[in-house]
Motif scaffolding. Structure first.
Motif, PDB file in Angstrom:
ATOM      1  N   SER A  68      29.842  67.227  29.207  1.00  0.00           N
ATOM      2  CA  SER A  68      29.196  68.501  29.534  1.00  0.00           C
ATOM      3  C   SER A  68      29.387  68.888  30.994  1.00  0.00           C
ATOM      4  O   SER A  68      29.046  70.016  31.374  1.00  0.00           O
ATOM      5  CB  SER A  68      27.700  68.444  29.199  1.00  0.00           C
ATOM      6  OG  SER A  68      27.040  67.487  29.998  1.00  0.00           O
ATOM      7  N   ASN A  71      31.508  71.985  31.038  1.00  0.00           N
ATOM      8  CA  ASN A  71      30.794  73.198  30.623  1.00  0.00           C
ATOM      9  C   ASN A  71      29.869  73.714  31.717  1.00  0.00           C
ATOM     10  O   ASN A  71      29.803  74.918  31.975  1.00  0.00           O
ATOM     11  CB  ASN A  71      29.984  72.904  29.358  1.00  0.00           C
ATOM     12  CG  ASN A  71      30.853  72.550  28.172  1.00  0.00           C
ATOM     13  OD1 ASN A  71      31.197  71.391  27.978  1.00  0.00           O
ATOM     14  ND2 ASN A  71      31.241  73.537  27.385  1.00  0.00           N
ATOM     15  N   HIS A  72      29.156  72.810  32.370  1.00  0.00           N
ATOM     16  CA  HIS A  72      28.244  73.225  33.441  1.00  0.00           C
ATOM     17  C   HIS A  72      29.012  73.826  34.620  1.00  0.00           C
ATOM     18  O   HIS A  72      28.588  74.835  35.196  1.00  0.00           O
ATOM     19  CB  HIS A  72      27.423  72.029  33.925  1.00  0.00           C
ATOM     20  CG  HIS A  72      26.315  71.634  33.005  1.00  0.00           C
ATOM     21  ND1 HIS A  72      25.285  72.480  32.666  1.00  0.00           N
ATOM     22  CD2 HIS A  72      26.073  70.479  32.337  1.00  0.00           C
ATOM     23  CE1 HIS A  72      24.448  71.876  31.847  1.00  0.00           C
ATOM     24  NE2 HIS A  72      24.908  70.654  31.628  1.00  0.00           N
ATOM     25  N   LEU A 255      22.267  67.109  27.450  1.00  0.00           N
ATOM     26  CA  LEU A 255      23.399  67.518  26.622  1.00  0.00           C
ATOM     27  C   LEU A 255      24.307  66.336  26.294  1.00  0.00           C
ATOM     28  O   LEU A 255      24.876  66.259  25.205  1.00  0.00           O
ATOM     29  CB  LEU A 255      24.215  68.598  27.344  1.00  0.00           C
ATOM     30  CG  LEU A 255      23.594  69.982  27.461  1.00  0.00           C
ATOM     31  CD1 LEU A 255      24.490  70.889  28.291  1.00  0.00           C
ATOM     32  CD2 LEU A 255      23.366  70.594  26.097  1.00  0.00           C
ATOM     33  N   SER A 314      31.658  78.720  26.937  1.00  0.00           N
ATOM     34  CA  SER A 314      30.640  78.725  27.997  1.00  0.00           C
ATOM     35  C   SER A 314      30.891  79.872  28.968  1.00  0.00           C
ATOM     36  O   SER A 314      29.952  80.572  29.393  1.00  0.00           O
ATOM     37  CB  SER A 314      30.664  77.389  28.758  1.00  0.00           C
ATOM     38  OG  SER A 314      30.284  76.322  27.930  1.00  0.00           O
ATOM     39  N   ARG A 395      29.267  72.835  21.604  1.00  0.00           N
ATOM     40  CA  ARG A 395      28.967  72.399  22.974  1.00  0.00           C
ATOM     41  C   ARG A 395      29.032  73.577  23.937  1.00  0.00           C
ATOM     42  O   ARG A 395      28.264  73.647  24.907  1.00  0.00           O
ATOM     43  CB  ARG A 395      29.965  71.314  23.389  1.00  0.00           C
ATOM     44  CG  ARG A 395      29.628  70.657  24.713  1.00  0.00           C
ATOM     45  CD  ARG A 395      30.467  69.411  24.950  1.00  0.00           C
ATOM     46  NE  ARG A 395      31.887  69.702  25.117  1.00  0.00           N
ATOM     47  CZ  ARG A 395      32.837  69.358  24.258  1.00  0.00           C
ATOM     48  NH1 ARG A 395      32.537  68.725  23.148  1.00  0.00           N
ATOM     49  NH2 ARG A 395      34.103  69.648  24.499  1.00  0.00           N
ATOM     50  N   ASP A 398      25.832  75.125  24.279  1.00  0.00           N
ATOM     51  CA  ASP A 398      24.801  74.160  24.676  1.00  0.00           C
ATOM     52  C   ASP A 398      24.020  73.639  23.477  1.00  0.00           C
ATOM     53  O   ASP A 398      22.879  73.177  23.606  1.00  0.00           O
ATOM     54  CB  ASP A 398      23.825  74.764  25.702  1.00  0.00           C
ATOM     55  CG  ASP A 398      24.415  74.822  27.097  1.00  0.00           C
ATOM     56  OD1 ASP A 398      25.500  74.242  27.292  1.00  0.00           O
ATOM     57  OD2 ASP A 398      23.811  75.455  27.981  1.00  0.00           O
ATOM     58  N   THR A 400      24.230  70.794  21.326  1.00  0.00           N
ATOM     59  CA  THR A 400      24.841  69.490  21.072  1.00  0.00           C
ATOM     60  C   THR A 400      24.084  68.681  20.028  1.00  0.00           C
ATOM     61  O   THR A 400      24.646  67.762  19.430  1.00  0.00           O
ATOM     62  CB  THR A 400      24.913  68.683  22.383  1.00  0.00           C
ATOM     63  OG1 THR A 400      23.600  68.547  22.934  1.00  0.00           O
ATOM     64  CG2 THR A 400      25.812  69.391  23.392  1.00  0.00           C
TER      65      THR A 400
END
Length: 468
Positions: A68, A71-72, A255, A314, A395, A398, A400
């Motif tokens: 993750s 993604n963040h 996550l 994302s 994912r 968000d 998961t």
């Protein structure tokens, strides 16, 4: 529609192709290990394959904990992009930089904890192998290889944390160069340590494990140094994990734990079936190992597409483009389907050619079993790719936890009972195991993609009617 699909494919490919090539280069490491194990004999191939399956089980769960990060990072960059215009643009960029630095630091801290714990678990599994129904000769070869692989898990996960960071900022180019170089280094170290050249002791399969651990350390150092030389990446990269922010750690683990559980559920499904194949004898396990490695190679296309699709979802949602997020699903599945169709044709028309690197010096019985399994693999890999892309898409939302719950149903409630019944109840043995794998992957893929459609629709803002 074809024009839109082509445009979206090019956009997805800009990020996915370097990731797919990197994944293929990375799997070349385990493929090299498997091939060199096979050159030592059928029993060595079975033992080496079992060690690699266990290592991949633990490694995959560790990777899930830091996945993750990408993604963040992507979402933070997109938010900064949206707010960078105007008087407050400088503050937005500084806030995004600070957030990215916190995410990277927390990701490396998670990787450190996961690597240390995972290495210990690998050692414990090695000690438990005799009670898991495995042939004594295979256990004697598998255990020392596992012990040699265990230390390499820590730098492997450090590498993965920095990798996710570079993907999140859409600068993954160094990954491919480093991973390609690691293939040559791994092959050379394997040969030296297996056969004891240059005056070194002849270590056999243990040498394979030591070579792989060494390559993971060198790969991490190379990627870290490459990132520090990049003017855009260097300010965000810090190894000061002692200062990891508690809130960011909690967010990553919130996550990451379900992702790790999802990855572990899938890898565990394959690990249990490898143990089932091992209970049928060395020939069955060797055939299972060879075909599983071929499927694993093709699977890297889905992994690259899944990571790219996840990061892009994302990003699109952070920019408020729900239609773009919906199209990413279709594009990723279409690209994966086209590649799997080509690979399946090769499996069906040239089975002996693709199996030769693994079983050319093995028994005829192992080759016969593997040829049958390739037929199942040609169809199984479509569902294998689809389920992995489905996990990545969720994912990106968000979401998961849904992925984990669905894999429990698809793999363990549907796939494993089917594999057990077909292998032992109907006496189809290794073929039955693989038909069970196909059944579980198909059920999981359908449920994951259905969930993505529902979850994406729920994120779309509701329209409000205008009043006069």
């Amino acid at each position: 529609m074809p024009t839109t699909l082509l445009r979206d494919s090019r956009a997805l490919g800009a990020l996915a192709v370097p990731l797919v090539l990197t994944q293929l280069a990375q799997v070349a490491l385990t493929t090299t290990d498997t091939v060199m194990s096979g050159l030592l004999g059928t029993t060595e191939l079975a033992a080496g394959g079992l060690a690699v399956v266990i290592f991949n089980q633990i490694r995959t769960m560790g990777v899930g904990l830091v996945t993750s990060v990408g993604n963040h990072i992507a979402a933070a960059a997109a938010r900064a992009e949206r707010t960078s215009i105007g008087a407050d643009g400088g503050n937005a960029r500084r806030a995004a930089t600070d957030e990215a630095r916190r995410i990277v630091r927390a990701g490396l801290a998670v990787a450190t904890l996961a690597g240390a714990a995972g290495a210990l678990v690998m050692i414990l599994i090695g000690q438990a192998l005799p009670s898991l129904g495995q042939d004594a000769g295979i256990v004697d070869l598998t255990q020392p290889m596992l012990y040699a692989l265990a230390p390499g898990l820590l730098p492997c996960l450090w590498f993965q944390a920095i990798r996710q960071f570079t993907v999140g900022v859409r600068r993954p180019q160094a990954l491919l160069r480093i991973t390609l170089a690691s293939i040559a280094v791994n092959a050379g170290l394997n040969w030296v340590l297996i056969h004891g050249t240059f005056g070194l002791p002849e270590l056999g399969l243990t040498g394979v494990g030591l070579a792989t651990s060494g390559v993971h350390l060198l790969s991490f150092l190379a990627l870290y140094l490459a990132a520090k030389r990049d003017s855009e990446l260097a300010p965000l990269l810090t190894l000061d994990i002692a200062r990891a922010d508690a809130a960011t750690l909690k967010r990553l683990l919130g996550l990451g734990v379900p992702i790790a559980a999802t990855y572990g559920s899938e890898a565990g499904f394959f690990s249990v079936t490898a143990l089932m194949a091992g209970s049928l004898g060395p020939d069955a396990l060797a055939a299972h190992t060879a075909v599983n490695q071929l499927v694993y190679i093709a699977f890297q296309v889905a992994v690259g597409l899944s990571h790219a699709a996840s990061v892009n979802v994302s990003r699109e949602l952070a920019l408020g483009d729900h239609d773009g997020a919906r199209r990413i699903r279709t594009t990723a599945l279409a690209c994966a389907g086209a590649v799997m169709a080509l690979v399946g044709i090769v499996y069906l028309t040239l089975p002996h050619l693709v199996l030769a690197p693994f079983l050319d010096t093995g028994s005829d019985q192992a080759l016969t079993i593997a040829t049958q399994l390739l037929i199942v693999a040609a169809f199984l890999q479509f569902f294998d790719c689809a389920q992995n892309i489905g996990v990545g898409l969720l994912r990106g939302l968000d979401d998961t936890r849904s992925g984990f719950r669905i894999t429990l149903i698809g793999y363990w409630a549907v796939g494993l009972p089917a594999a057990w019944f077909l292998a032992y109840g109907l006496h189809l043995e290794t073929l039955g195991i693989w038909l069970g794998l196909l059944t579980g992957l198909a059920a999981t893929a359908l449920l994951l993609l259905r969930r993505y459609n529902t979850a994406l629709a729920a994120t779309r803002p509701r329209r409000t009617s205008a009043t006069a």
